[in-house]
Design an enzyme around this catalytic site. Structure first.
Site, PDB file in Angstrom:
ATOM      1  N   THR A  75       1.025  -1.199  -0.113  1.00  9.78           N
ATOM      2  CA  THR A  75      -0.045  -0.066  -0.015  1.00  9.78           C
ATOM      3  C   THR A  75       0.906   1.255  -0.101  1.00  9.78           C
ATOM      4  OG1 THR A  75      -0.100   0.319   2.569  1.00  9.78           O
ATOM      5  CG2 THR A  75      -1.633  -1.086   1.389  1.00  9.78           C
ATOM      6  N   THR A 125      -2.295  -3.368  19.212  1.00 13.30           N
ATOM      7  CA  THR A 125      -1.813  -2.036  19.817  1.00 13.30           C
ATOM      8  C   THR A 125      -2.432  -1.422  21.156  1.00 13.30           C
ATOM      9  OG1 THR A 125      -2.287   0.248  19.103  1.00 13.30           O
ATOM     10  CG2 THR A 125      -3.501  -1.191  18.184  1.00 13.30           C
ATOM     11  N   ASP A 126      -1.793  -0.791  21.901  1.00  8.49           N
ATOM     12  CA  ASP A 126      -2.447  -0.090  23.156  1.00  8.49           C
ATOM     13  C   ASP A 126      -3.502   0.440  22.980  1.00  8.49           C
ATOM     14  OD1 ASP A 126      -1.575   2.151  21.809  1.00  8.49           O
ATOM     15  OD2 ASP A 126      -0.130   2.833  23.628  1.00  8.49           O
ATOM     16  N   GLU A 127      -3.924   1.001  21.544  1.00  7.63           N
ATOM     17  CA  GLU A 127      -5.099   1.728  21.321  1.00  7.63           C
ATOM     18  C   GLU A 127      -6.557   0.877  21.566  1.00  7.63           C
ATOM     19  OE1 GLU A 127      -5.617   4.416  18.210  1.00  7.63           O
ATOM     20  OE2 GLU A 127      -3.655   4.908  18.240  1.00  7.63           O
ATOM     21  N   LYS A 147      -8.612  -3.045  15.342  1.00  7.31           N
ATOM     22  CA  LYS A 147      -7.564  -4.091  15.811  1.00  7.31           C
ATOM     23  C   LYS A 147      -8.154  -4.767  16.972  1.00  7.31           C
ATOM     24  CE  LYS A 147      -3.844  -3.798  15.022  1.00  7.31           C
ATOM     25  NZ  LYS A 147      -2.878  -4.462  14.022  1.00  7.31           N
ATOM     26  N   TYR A 193      -9.881   2.898  13.714  1.00  6.81           N
ATOM     27  CA  TYR A 193      -8.714   2.105  13.524  1.00  6.81           C
ATOM     28  C   TYR A 193      -8.748   1.137  14.747  1.00  6.81           C
ATOM     29  CZ  TYR A 193      -3.816   0.767  14.730  1.00  6.81           C
ATOM     30  OH  TYR A 193      -2.804   0.114  14.950  1.00  6.81           O
ATOM     31  N   GLY A 206     -12.723  12.855  18.226  1.00 12.16           N
ATOM     32  CA  GLY A 206     -12.748  11.726  19.215  1.00 12.16           C
ATOM     33  C   GLY A 206     -11.151  11.546  19.558  1.00 12.16           C
TER      34      GLY A 206
HETATM   35  P1  NAD Z   1       2.691   0.661   8.549  1.00 10.93           P
HETATM   36  O1  NAD Z   1       1.708   1.316   7.858  1.00 10.93           O
HETATM   37  O2  NAD Z   1       4.018   1.480   8.595  1.00 10.93           O
HETATM   38  O3  NAD Z   1       2.669  -0.761   7.660  1.00 10.93           O
HETATM   39  C1  NAD Z   1       1.908  -1.631   7.334  1.00 10.93           C
HETATM   40  C2  NAD Z   1       2.119  -2.553   6.203  1.00 10.93           C
HETATM   41  O4  NAD Z   1       1.200  -3.189   5.871  1.00 10.93           O
HETATM   42  C3  NAD Z   1       2.687  -1.958   4.930  1.00 10.93           C
HETATM   43  O5  NAD Z   1       3.982  -2.668   4.452  1.00 10.93           O
HETATM   44  C4  NAD Z   1       1.578  -2.243   3.925  1.00 10.93           C
HETATM   45  O6  NAD Z   1       2.058  -2.267   2.467  1.00 10.93           O
HETATM   46  C5  NAD Z   1       1.097  -3.453   4.611  1.00 10.93           C
HETATM   47  N1  NAD Z   1      -0.210  -3.908   4.222  1.00 10.93           N
HETATM   48  C6  NAD Z   1      -1.458  -3.245   4.462  1.00 10.93           C
HETATM   49  N2  NAD Z   1      -2.340  -4.077   3.926  1.00 10.93           N
HETATM   50  C7  NAD Z   1      -2.009  -5.256   3.669  1.00 10.93           C
HETATM   51  C8  NAD Z   1      -2.562  -6.324   3.185  1.00 10.93           C
HETATM   52  N3  NAD Z   1      -4.003  -6.490   2.849  1.00 10.93           N
HETATM   53  N4  NAD Z   1      -1.801  -7.459   2.993  1.00 10.93           N
HETATM   54  C9  NAD Z   1      -0.609  -7.435   2.891  1.00 10.93           C
HETATM   55  N5  NAD Z   1       0.153  -6.194   3.508  1.00 10.93           N
HETATM   56  C10 NAD Z   1      -0.615  -5.178   3.586  1.00 10.93           C
HETATM   57  O7  NAD Z   1       2.577   0.082   9.744  1.00 10.93           O
HETATM   58  P2  NAD Z   1       3.479   0.020  10.884  1.00 10.93           P
HETATM   59  O8  NAD Z   1       3.510   1.385  11.946  1.00 10.93           O
HETATM   60  O9  NAD Z   1       4.604  -0.653  10.876  1.00 10.93           O
HETATM   61  O10 NAD Z   1       2.614  -1.101  12.194  1.00 10.93           O
HETATM   62  C11 NAD Z   1       2.577  -2.498  11.880  1.00 10.93           C
HETATM   63  C12 NAD Z   1       1.723  -3.164  12.740  1.00 10.93           C
HETATM   64  O11 NAD Z   1       1.930  -2.839  14.069  1.00 10.93           O
HETATM   65  C13 NAD Z   1       0.152  -2.829  12.717  1.00 10.93           C
HETATM   66  O12 NAD Z   1      -0.736  -4.035  12.812  1.00 10.93           O
HETATM   67  C14 NAD Z   1      -0.117  -1.850  13.608  1.00 10.93           C
HETATM   68  O13 NAD Z   1      -1.619  -1.849  13.871  1.00 10.93           O
HETATM   69  C15 NAD Z   1       0.839  -2.474  14.817  1.00 10.93           C
HETATM   70  N6  NAD Z   1       1.335  -1.425  15.880  1.00 10.93           N
HETATM   71  C16 NAD Z   1       1.830   0.014  15.371  1.00 10.93           C
HETATM   72  C17 NAD Z   1       2.189   0.711  16.331  1.00 10.93           C
HETATM   73  C18 NAD Z   1       3.026   1.912  15.843  1.00 10.93           C
HETATM   74  O14 NAD Z   1       3.180   2.678  16.754  1.00 10.93           O
HETATM   75  N7  NAD Z   1       3.357   2.340  14.605  1.00 10.93           N
HETATM   76  C19 NAD Z   1       2.097   0.424  17.596  1.00 10.93           C
HETATM   77  C20 NAD Z   1       1.663  -0.660  18.197  1.00 10.93           C
HETATM   78  C21 NAD Z   1       1.171  -1.636  17.226  1.00 10.93           C
HETATM   79  O1  DAU Z   2      -0.549   3.840  20.426  1.00  5.49           O
HETATM   80  C1  DAU Z   2      -0.028   2.854  19.056  1.00  5.49           C
HETATM   81  C2  DAU Z   2      -0.655   3.543  17.809  1.00  5.49           C
HETATM   82  O2  DAU Z   2       0.319   4.471  17.471  1.00  5.49           O
HETATM   83  C3  DAU Z   2      -0.521   2.488  16.627  1.00  5.49           C
HETATM   84  O3  DAU Z   2      -1.443   1.647  17.000  1.00  5.49           O
HETATM   85  C4  DAU Z   2      -0.842   3.363  15.478  1.00  5.49           C
HETATM   86  O4  DAU Z   2      -0.625   2.476  14.245  1.00  5.49           O
HETATM   87  C5  DAU Z   2       0.199   4.552  15.207  1.00  5.49           C
HETATM   88  O5  DAU Z   2      -0.455   5.392  14.058  1.00  5.49           O
HETATM   89  C6  DAU Z   2       0.117   5.347  16.399  1.00  5.49           C
HETATM   90  O6  DAU Z   2      -1.308   6.046  16.746  1.00  5.49           O
HETATM   91  P1  DAU Z   2      -1.412   7.685  17.243  1.00  5.49           P
HETATM   92  O7  DAU Z   2      -2.739   8.282  16.681  1.00  5.49           O
HETATM   93  O8  DAU Z   2      -0.934   7.602  18.641  1.00  5.49           O
HETATM   94  O9  DAU Z   2      -0.087   8.176  16.358  1.00  5.49           O
HETATM   95  P2  DAU Z   2       0.060   9.389  15.511  1.00  5.49           P
HETATM   96  O10 DAU Z   2       1.625   9.663  15.126  1.00  5.49           O
HETATM   97  O11 DAU Z   2      -0.782   9.688  14.125  1.00  5.49           O
HETATM   98  O12 DAU Z   2      -0.290  10.452  16.443  1.00  5.49           O
HETATM   99  C7  DAU Z   2       0.468  10.733  17.711  1.00  5.49           C
HETATM  100  C8  DAU Z   2      -0.046  11.880  18.515  1.00  5.49           C
HETATM  101  O13 DAU Z   2       0.178  13.065  17.645  1.00  5.49           O
HETATM  102  C9  DAU Z   2      -1.761  11.788  18.466  1.00  5.49           C
HETATM  103  O14 DAU Z   2      -1.923  12.245  19.829  1.00  5.49           O
HETATM  104  C10 DAU Z   2      -2.264  12.695  17.511  1.00  5.49           C
HETATM  105  C11 DAU Z   2      -1.063  13.987  17.348  1.00  5.49           C
HETATM  106  N1  DAU Z   2      -0.941  14.404  15.973  1.00  5.49           N
HETATM  107  C12 DAU Z   2      -0.539  13.507  15.168  1.00  5.49           C
HETATM  108  C13 DAU Z   2      -0.357  14.092  13.435  1.00  5.49           C
HETATM  109  C14 DAU Z   2      -0.257  13.379  12.319  1.00  5.49           C
HETATM  110  C15 DAU Z   2      -0.571  15.843  15.835  1.00  5.49           C
HETATM  111  O15 DAU Z   2      -0.874  16.671  16.890  1.00  5.49           O
HETATM  112  N2  DAU Z   2      -0.454  16.115  14.700  1.00  5.49           N
HETATM  113  C16 DAU Z   2      -0.355  15.482  13.529  1.00  5.49           C
HETATM  114  O16 DAU Z   2      -0.149  16.197  12.434  1.00  5.49           O
END
Ligand code: NAD
Ligand code: DAU
Length: 346
Positions: free
Chosen positions: A36, A129-131, A159, A155, A285
């Protein structure tokens, strides 16, 4: 161990794939990713020719493809990271989130059952995720594994649904699964729709830094390498039958910070002025606070976060500064359109 990683071209997945390939006990790593906008093959350019590695361009929604990979590659464990991962995008439209995060997980689960029925046991590590726990009040203790699920945005709801599906398959079909729940990750290779890389790139380009609402929302930031070590510790515990199924485990970093503090740290490291910060409309939200209790991970997996925040964020900023070709590689038309639609022009 022969592992199928899904979503391995994303932020966390690419760090996980590289770590797995450096481990002696890992015989094979298959990466199934549909590429993606968030999936960047370039994240894995260093290992693309590794003899134990294979990339397959495909979706976790393709149930036949999953079955074929599990059989032909004799997979022992699946680590499912494939997901739509950005909360803001799930507010615009939840369709793809339901498709990948819920139905994609369903496809994986059904294939595990099909293999089990043929006498082949395959473990699942579901990366959650913690969410899923919702939002904490200032005085509340961090989430623990027993905290009821209370997802507050689309989202998080997808999850949590996937987590529940996994639990139901363990209970009903007797499959072996673990669910990992981690707090907010940061580090190299994170797609710049997320807070930290967005702020780094905007600072470098002299653009304003959009902080939602009052900027006092709190997240428990953890370095991606610590999340990866937690996933691997979970994988080993499951493979060695050291934990019951379903094994639910939290990872966090005792690193609660407000968004404003995060942005201030980034601009201090880069050396731009505070006037770049622009308070914009709040996320609908918007969860106020996340914090993870990781006592169980310490007790059962001897896991703890190792990267100190200041060291980790400095190294992360430096990584973005020294990888302009990576930044170029992620700037698709889709990404530019998202930025324009979500933040407007500045
Ligand atoms: P990301 O968005 O960077 O990567 C997601 C990957 O999944 C991409 O490479 C995308 O191409 C692939 N993908 C999407 N749909 C797909 C499908 N249908 N089939 C195969 N591949 C597909 O996400 P991330 O931040 O690396 O998060 C990875 C996992 O960890 C997610 O499940 C997310 O919920 C979880 N997670 C993320 C965080 C965070 O802070 N980023 C924290 C806790 C948990
Ligand atoms: O907590 C784990 C989660 O963390 C993962 O499950 C998600 O995949 C990951 O995207 C992340 O979610 P958040 O919504 O917490 O992350 P994000 O980086 O989008 O935002 C972090 C915080 O910053 C949130 O309170 C929203 C705020 N924010 C974010 C963006 C993109 C801003 O204030 N401005 C911004 O432009």
């Amino acid at each position: 161990m022969r592992i199928l990683v899904t979503g391995g071209c994303g932020f966390i997945g690419s760090h996980l794939v590289k770590k797995l390939l450096s481990m002696r006990e890992i015989e094979r790593v298959i990466n199934l990713d549909s590429l993606t906008y968030a999936g960047q093959p370039y994240n894995l350019v260093d290992v693309e020719n590794h003899r134990n590695y294979k990339f397959i361009h495909g979706s976790i929604n393709d149930i036949e493809l999953i079955g074929e990979i599990l059989s032909s590659e004799a997979i022992d464990s699946i680590i499912n990271l494939a997901a739509e991962s950005h909360v803001d995008r799930s507010i615009g439209s939840v369709n793809e989130f339901i498709k990948t995060n819920i139905d994609g997980t369903r496809c994986i689960l059904e294939q595990i059952v099909e293999h089990k029925n043929k006498g082949v046991d395959i473990n699942l590590i579901q990366v959650s995720t913690d969410e899923v726990y919702g939002s904490l009040k200032p005085e509340e203790a961090p989430f623990v594994e027993e905290t009821p699920l209370r997802p507050m945005n689309p989202y998080a709801a997808t999850k949590a649904s996937a987590d529940m599906l996994v639990q139901s398959f363990v209970n009903t079909h007797g499959i072996c699964a673990a669910i990992t729940r981690c707090s907010n990750n940061y580090g190299p290779n994170q797609f710049p729709e997320k807070l930290i890389p967005l702020m780094i790139l905007n600072s470098l380009e002299g653009k304003s830094l959009p902080v939602y609402g009052d900027g006092k929302q709190i997240r428990d930031w953890i370095h991606v390498s610590d999340h990866v070590s937690g996933i691997i510790a979970t994988l080993k515990a499951v493979e060695e039958n050291k934990v019951d199924s379903p094994f639910v485990i939290n990872f966090g970093a005792d690193n609660e910070m407000t968004n404003l503090e995060i942005v201030e740290t980034v601009i201090e490291i880069i050396g731009v002025g505070r006037e770049m910060i622009q308070f914009v409309s709040d996320r609908p939200g918007h969860d106020r606070r996340y914090a993870m209790g990781y006592g169980k991970a310490w007790e059962l997996l001897s896991w703890e976060p190792l990267v100190m925040w200041r060291e980790g964020i400095t190294e992360t900023v430096e990584w973005y500064l020294s990888n302009p070709e990576w930044i170029e590689s992620i700037r698709s038309d889709e990404y530019r359109t998202w930025l324009e639609n979500h933040y407007g022009r500045d």
